[in-house]
Write a protein that holds these residues in place. Sequence first.
Motif, PDB file in Angstrom:
ATOM      1  N   UNK A   1      24.792  42.318  33.458  1.00 58.56           N
ATOM      2  CA  UNK A   1      23.358  42.147  33.600  1.00 58.56           C
ATOM      3  C   UNK A   1      23.344  40.801  34.513  1.00 58.56           C
ATOM      4  N   UNK A   2      22.660  40.858  35.656  1.00 56.43           N
ATOM      5  CA  UNK A   2      22.476  39.864  36.210  1.00 56.43           C
ATOM      6  C   UNK A   2      21.957  38.456  35.666  1.00 56.43           C
ATOM      7  N   UNK A   3      22.589  37.259  35.999  1.00 57.61           N
ATOM      8  CA  UNK A   3      22.103  36.087  35.506  1.00 57.61           C
ATOM      9  C   UNK A   3      20.664  35.524  36.020  1.00 57.61           C
ATOM     10  N   UNK A   4      20.620  35.786  37.348  1.00 63.63           N
ATOM     11  CA  UNK A   4      19.236  35.471  37.915  1.00 63.63           C
ATOM     12  C   UNK A   4      18.635  36.462  38.584  1.00 63.63           C
ATOM     13  N   UNK A   5      17.377  36.745  38.590  1.00 57.27           N
ATOM     14  CA  UNK A   5      16.601  37.741  39.340  1.00 57.27           C
ATOM     15  C   UNK A   5      17.020  38.077  40.663  1.00 57.27           C
ATOM     16  N   UNK A   6      17.207  37.404  41.356  1.00 56.48           N
ATOM     17  CA  UNK A   6      17.724  37.635  42.738  1.00 56.48           C
ATOM     18  C   UNK A   6      19.052  38.563  42.840  1.00 56.48           C
ATOM     19  N   UNK A   7      19.934  38.450  41.844  1.00 57.98           N
ATOM     20  CA  UNK A   7      20.917  39.192  41.660  1.00 57.98           C
ATOM     21  C   UNK A   7      20.786  40.803  40.950  1.00 57.98           C
ATOM     22  N   UNK A   8      19.671  41.111  40.818  1.00 56.29           N
ATOM     23  CA  UNK A   8      19.217  42.494  40.126  1.00 56.29           C
ATOM     24  C   UNK A   8      19.444  43.200  41.147  1.00 56.29           C
ATOM     25  N   UNK A   9      20.073  44.554  41.120  1.00 59.73           N
ATOM     26  CA  UNK A   9      19.794  45.426  42.022  1.00 59.73           C
ATOM     27  C   UNK A   9      18.679  46.267  41.782  1.00 59.73           C
ATOM     28  N   UNK A  10      18.042  46.933  43.125  1.00 61.97           N
ATOM     29  CA  UNK A  10      17.118  47.670  43.253  1.00 61.97           C
ATOM     30  C   UNK A  10      17.195  49.155  42.318  1.00 61.97           C
ATOM     31  N   UNK A  11      16.021  49.491  41.718  1.00 61.91           N
ATOM     32  CA  UNK A  11      16.145  50.673  41.011  1.00 61.91           C
ATOM     33  C   UNK A  11      15.827  51.712  42.209  1.00 61.91           C
ATOM     34  N   UNK A  12      16.922  52.732  42.069  1.00 61.57           N
ATOM     35  CA  UNK A  12      16.996  53.731  43.092  1.00 61.57           C
ATOM     36  C   UNK A  12      15.677  54.656  43.135  1.00 61.57           C
TER      37      UNK A  12
END
Length: 81
Positions: A53-64
């Motif tokens: 799980x990404x530690x910061x929001x900027x590392x979150x992948x886009x939901x396809x």
Amino acid sequence: MASEFGLCPMCGQRIVATVDHYLPQSRFPTLNLTSANLIPVCSDCNRRKLASVPAIAEDQTLHPYFDDLGNERRLMADIAG
């Protein structure tokens, strides 16, 4: 939700072979069988992500399926031959 042309929506290159939990089931057990949390992906993308799980929001992948990018181009290239 079937992926277009049977290709993985995460990499867009390999054939869908598994179902991934967008938010890992080990960390979000109440979303285990929620359809919006289940994404058909290739085995490589599923293994690469695992329960991270990404530690910061900027590392979150886009939901396809739910993040709408519209017609905005994010990547362009010129091919020199």
